[in-house]
Write an enzyme that holds these catalytic residues in place. Structure first.
Site, short mmCIF file in Angstrom:
data_model
loop_
_atom_site.label_atom_id
_atom_site.label_comp_id
_atom_site.label_asym_id
_atom_site.label_seq_id
_atom_site.Cartn_x
_atom_site.Cartn_y
_atom_site.Cartn_z
CB CYS A 62 1.70 0.73 10.39
SG CYS A 62 0.37 1.20 9.26
CG HIS A 99 -0.21 -0.11 2.53
ND1 HIS A 99 0.04 -1.34 3.12
CD2 HIS A 99 0.34 0.81 3.35
CE1 HIS A 99 0.70 -1.16 4.24
NE2 HIS A 99 0.90 0.14 4.41
#
Length: 773
Positions: free
Chosen positions: A185, A67
């Site tokens: 994250c 991603h």
């Protein structure tokens, strides 16, 4: 918004077979682009590879979720790929990946689409959901599995919300939580929510209550309230970036990476509730569960990050001031003085931010002091590194002592005691312990590079440049670049031995994308796919700018990394041979006019690019042959599939099908077609030798029939084995057809009805095969 609103049919790849992680990512980016959600495909591809270099998105359990948030994305989107045979994705468990979802997110992402991505990450924790996706035989079946799972999740969330509201209204349920946790994250997307879901599930299994704050791209979800923290028994922080942990002061806390939250939730919960779990104190060092070398490495890289712009500015200004037409003017003197002034800050800034990484803001003064002491004692970059770690350790010890024995007056300590005590202690340690050995080591390194033989210099340049392209952002790459930057900082603003090392390191990062682009565009375009040929010029341009990641789309096979390493090593060795040097740690071709020996520096670059391009051409497979082989294999599989269906249809109707050419003849024909496609020669299928053979004499009827039965048995086994790889159902049908109707070796049913008698005689020793309807 639902998952299906972001996942379109054309962005789903079923039964894919990528040859590498880079190939899988490139295919998914192309599939994503087909939906119209990407405005700059090369920019988005680069951003995805950049995210992969930080840490692999292969989460284990056969799942990967690459991603990126990118300005090359217009609107949020999803792409999916099922890889039945698996692909190496550098997963944390070392296992191949079978299910890949790619997430494309614009820089300014809306909360609605982030909710969808969080939902997907949560669903992928469920093993049953993953199995349903992997077993899907079509895109429609794949999307239907997602719809079904999402509907079930909606019902579960609604019931959970109703339960929580009911508990909130009940006075006896206000006891708080056993554990509170934070997950985060760098991108704030998939890992954040998967770790939160894994912790919640494991806590429920263990009979514990937990509240998890998911600190994602849309902000904090399920934020922890002060009363939640106050009543909790322990805290878990699973984060790969900075989060507010001072609010957990006085609580037992486990701090780790977000990936551990995904894969080791039970272990983290047990550790947090253990009596041995350390209690977090404000000002204390990180309690992150990482080994000591990795901690030191991260602190070093933190300091290195902050000196890069200073080193570039100081080096470029001083190099411009030394140009022939500038150095005798007042402008040259002015630029040179600025360059020297900025260069004098390199050691203090390096030491300060190493200390800051270790113990926070209160360590900045101690770190600056250590850098100043290294500069004054001519201890060089080695002294700055050592004193930075000393400053961080001193600040940590001072804070612990103050917290233990001097209660209250926190503002006075922060403004006076911590800085003053840290500066004094760091000065004493640097003056009497670290500066002298650091100066000796620094002088030895510089004298070795200055006085060593040319062969040794070439070897050093080749090794460091090769390391730059060995793992693309991995430990070898970072170690080589850090060595070049630190040695360059040791000699700035002059062009000392470190400038030669930095020159070799920079060429090592420039060569790989340029070599791949030259090979794909000019030397062997037939060995590269269409998308690689289209990206060739872009790769060459980015290579000139020292953007090494531009080569990643070309690395579809692992052996192609050898081409990168070889080209980089040649360029680095040539640069050292010609004693080329540069004045800044970044800039690519724009630094060439300021380099020492600029013409030879260009020759070194061209030599490395040519060598790397030839290696790419030799190691890349011929795409025409590969495509022809794939088409022939697909045609053969389709023919077997059709034959099996016809056999199954004939069995259901009680009729025996006419037999075509034997499997051996079909395989020979396919092999001939593949050879013809690869060599460019036309090959005609072999004629059936048995079609023109004379009829066997009557006395040979029984041996011929036995041979026919044996041939058909072998054909049945070969058909079942070949068809099983393409379609298990076809394999079963093919085997059933052979079992039901044993046919002769030449592919035709025996027309000799008189052979019933001899067949009856053979049945005495062998059980007669009968059709099974």
């Amino acid at each position: 918004m639902r998952i299906r609103d972001l996942l379109e049919r054309q962005s789903v790849c079923i039964n894919a077979s990528p040859v590498s992680k880079e190939d899988a990512v490139s295919r998914l980016v192309d599939a994503m682009a087909s939906t119209g959600c990407i405005n700059d495909i090369d920019r988005f591809r680069e951003d995805v590879f950049e995210r992969e270099r930080k840490s692999s998105t292969g989460l284990g359990e056969g799942i990967a979720i690459p991603h990126a948030k990118s300005p090359g994305v217009d609107r949020p989107g999803l792409a999916a790929m099922v890889v039945p045979n698996g692909v190496d994705f550098d997963s944390i468990d070392g296992e191949p990946v079978h299910l890949i979802f790619m997430i494309a997110s614009p820089n300014q992402a809306s909360d609605a689409h982030l909710d969808v991505l969080a939902r997907l990450s949560t669903l992928l924790i469920d093993e049953h959901f993953r199995s349903s996706l992997l077993s899907a035989h079509s895109v429609d079946e794949f999307l239907e599995a997602i719809d079904s799972a999402e509907s079930e999740e909606d019902e579960k969330e609604a019931s959970e919300q109703a339960r929580q509201e009911e508990e909130a209204d009940s006075p006896e349920q206000k006891k708080g939580y056993d554990i509170v946790a934070v997950t985060a994250c760098p991108a704030g997307l998939s890992h954040t929510y998967m770790a939160a879901e894994a912790l919640e599930q494991k806590a429920r299994e263990m009979g514990l209550t937990i509240k998890v704050e998911a600190d994602g791209a849309a902000g904090n979800r399920n934020s922890l309230m002060p009363e939640d923290i106050a009543s909790a028994r322990a805290v878990i922080v699973a984060a790969d970036r900075a989060v507010d942990i001072d609010r957990f002061a006085g609580k037992p806390m486990v701090r780790t990476g977000v990936v551990d939250g995904v894969h080791r939730p039970g272990e983290l919960i047990k550790k947090a509730l253990s009596p041995d779990c350390p209690v977090y104190r404000i000002g204390g060092m990180s309690t992150e569960s990482t080994n000591l070398p990795m901690k030191l490495y991260r602190h070093l890289m933190s300091g290195l990050t902050y000196i890069l712009p200073l080193a570039a500015t100081a080096g470029i200004l001083s190099a411009v001031a030394r140009l022939e037409f500038v150095k005798t003017s007042s402008l040259g003197l002015f630029l040179d003085s600025i360059g020297y002034s900025i260069g004098s800050l390199l050691f203090p800034v390096l030491s300060a931010f190493i200390a800051f990484s270790m113990a926070g803001r209160m360590a900045l003064v101690a770190g600056f002091t250590g850098g100043v002491m290294a500069d004054m004692a001519s201890a060089g970059v080695i002294g700055a590194l050592l004193n930075g770690f000393v400053g961080g350790g001193v600040a940590f010890v001072v804070a612990r002592i103050a917290q233990r024995f001097l209660k209250g007056h926190d503002a006075m300590f922060a403004l006076l005691v911590y800085p003053l005590a840290g500066a004094v202690l760091t000065t004493l340690i640097a003056q009497f312990i670290t500066n002298l050995p650091a100066a000796l080591i620094d002088n030895v390194i510089n004298d070795f590079i200055s006085d060593t033989s040319t062969i040794t210099l070439v070897a050093i340049g080749a090794v460091l440049a090769g390391m730059m392209s060995a793992d693309m952002g991995g430990p070898f790459n970072k170690l080589a670049y850090a060595s070049g930057v630190l040695l360059l900082a040791d000699c700035l603003p002059e062009n000392g031995p470190g400038s030669m090392v930095m020159a070799s390191v920079m060429l090592g990062g420039m060569v790989p994308p340029m070599a791949a682009g030259v090979a794909a565009r000019f030397i062997a375009p037939g060995h590269f796919a269409a998308r690689e040929r289209e990206a060739a010029l872009s790769a060459i341009f980015k290579g000139l700018l020292f953007i090494t990641e531009a080569v990643l789309p070309f690395l579809t096979l692992k052996r192609l990394r050898l081409a990168c390493v070889t080209g980089s090593a040649v360029a680095g060795g040539l640069s050292m041979f010609f004693h080329c040097g540069i004045c800044a740690p970044h800039g690519g071709i724009f630094l060439f006019p300021l380099a020492t020996e600029p013409l030879f520096y260009i020759v070194s670059l061209l030599g490395g690019v040519l060598c790397g391009a030839l290696m790419f051409a030799m190691l890349s497979p011929n795409q025409a042959a590969v495509q022809a082989e794939a088409q022939a294999a697909a045609a053969a599989a389709a023919a077997e599939d059709e034959a099996a269906r016809e056999a199954a249809s004939s069995l259901s109707s009680g009729q025996l099908p006419e037999r075509g050419p034997s499997m051996a003849q079909e395989a020979a024909t396919v092999a001939a077609q593949v050879d013809a496609a690869a060599t460019g020669q036309a090959t005609q299928p072999a004629q059936d030798s048995q079609a023109e053979a004379p009829s066997a004499p009557a006395g040979a009827a029984e041996p011929a029939a036995v041979a026919a039965v044996a041939t058909d048995a072998a054909g049945a086994a070969g058909c079942a084995q070949s068809a099983h790889e393409a379609d298990p159902l076809s394999a079963d049908a093919c085997a059933a057809a052979h079992q039901a109707a044993p046919l002769s070796a030449n592919g035709q049913k025996s027309q000799n009805q008189e052979s019933e008698q001899s067949s009856g005689q053979r049945a005495e020793g062998t059980e007669q095969t009968k059709p099974v309807i």
